[in-house]
Design a protein around this motif. Sequence first.
Motif, PDB file in Angstrom:
ATOM      1  N   GLY A 256       0.804  -1.221   0.000  1.00 46.33           N
ATOM      2  CA  GLY A 256       0.000   0.000   0.000  1.00 46.33           C
ATOM      3  C   GLY A 256       0.830   1.261   0.000  1.00 46.33           C
ATOM      4  N   GLU A 327      -2.679  -7.095   1.846  1.00 43.57           N
ATOM      5  CA  GLU A 327      -3.788  -6.643   1.000  1.00 43.57           C
ATOM      6  C   GLU A 327      -4.963  -6.171   1.859  1.00 43.57           C
ATOM      7  OE1 GLU A 327      -4.458 -10.015  -1.522  1.00 43.57           O
ATOM      8  OE2 GLU A 327      -2.998  -9.336  -3.037  1.00 43.57           O
ATOM      9  N   THR A 328      -5.202  -6.853   2.974  1.00 41.27           N
ATOM     10  CA  THR A 328      -6.267  -6.457   3.890  1.00 41.27           C
ATOM     11  C   THR A 328      -5.988  -5.082   4.485  1.00 41.27           C
ATOM     12  OG1 THR A 328      -6.811  -8.741   4.438  1.00 41.27           O
ATOM     13  CG2 THR A 328      -7.492  -7.054   6.015  1.00 41.27           C
ATOM     14  N   ASP A 330      -4.095  -2.758   3.214  1.00 42.35           N
ATOM     15  CA  ASP A 330      -4.181  -1.760   2.153  1.00 42.35           C
ATOM     16  C   ASP A 330      -5.631  -1.390   1.870  1.00 42.35           C
ATOM     17  OD1 ASP A 330      -3.302  -0.065   0.085  1.00 42.35           O
ATOM     18  OD2 ASP A 330      -3.514  -1.659  -1.403  1.00 42.35           O
ATOM     19  N   GLY A 331      -6.532  -2.337   2.051  1.00 37.53           N
ATOM     20  CA  GLY A 331      -7.958  -2.080   1.826  1.00 37.53           C
ATOM     21  C   GLY A 331      -8.670  -1.496   3.031  1.00 37.53           C
TER      22      GLY A 331
END
Length: 340
Positions: A256, A327-328, A330-331
């Motif tokens: 991210g 990824e979690t 970053d989201g």
Amino acid sequence: MRRRTSTLVAAVLLVMVVVGVGTVVRVPFVALGPGPTYDTLGAVDGTQVVAVDGAPTFPTSGHLNMTTVSVNDGVTGLQALGFWLAPDRRLVPRDTVFPPGRSTQEVDRENAEQFTASETNAELAALSELKLPTRATVADVVPGSPAEGVLQQGDTIVAVRGTPVATPQAVADALNGTRPGEPVVVTYRRGDAQQDATITLGSSPDRDQGMLGVRPGVQPVSGAITISLGDIGGPSAGLMFALAVVDKLTPGELNGGQFVAGTGTITADGTVGPIGGIPFKMRAARDAGAVTFLVPSDNCAEAVQNAPDGLRLVRVTTLASAVDALETLDGGGQAPLCTP
């Protein structure tokens, strides 16, 4: 007055002797502390730590830093006192780092071999995570081995004993059941030419089967991955190397764009294992600017007890879990954390 002067002189001489001995005589301890930290997405001395050639890559930003532990050997008495008083150092018996009966050179060589193996495992784990086809290569040829003069670094190993191989494990499996002195046919490709070579296997002190004498590597079918970071030993950078490969071969920014650091061994199937010295690695990461630190699950308890302020500890068990966690985050979601 003479008595007082004599006492003063004796005291000064005693202090001089103590200081002299303390600066010369070594003690059976080494000092551990935070070591250098390197961005696996960046370059060191002008060379990319993780380079991908001949395959599509994507832009990256932020950091994915591997971390290390510094080891001060040859510690004198006064140095030991200074390290003992320092809040970011720890004295440990020397034989816990350099086992008795083994030279410093032997330990350094073993650490270098572990580091090289971690590079291969990181590449294979990343390629498996991305489901990319692979080819087995010759990463090194052991001097004086049966393969010397036949195979060369960079050759692609196509088959061993008629069995197609695409990974280092497949090469090892193809040699199961062989014995020293047995001739085997190795099919390999060098440049555009493919050929067969009959190699008589040698012996190894740690196994009964025949030894070929190469360290197999792995590369994607299209392109090549090179991991370059000298003067570092041990296997604990495997996870961060694998993440850098994944980040460069996939769209978007895995971190991210943030400063992420971490540690952990990795196997070819992507399993993340525990490491030593995590308090020092976390301190080095936080001092460098990291906000998130990836922690092998088995190190979580120690990490929580020693975590610097402002460092989020994310628990990982596999390469896939590390990718999912980043990824979690970053989201905007909540990744699994190390908890007390």
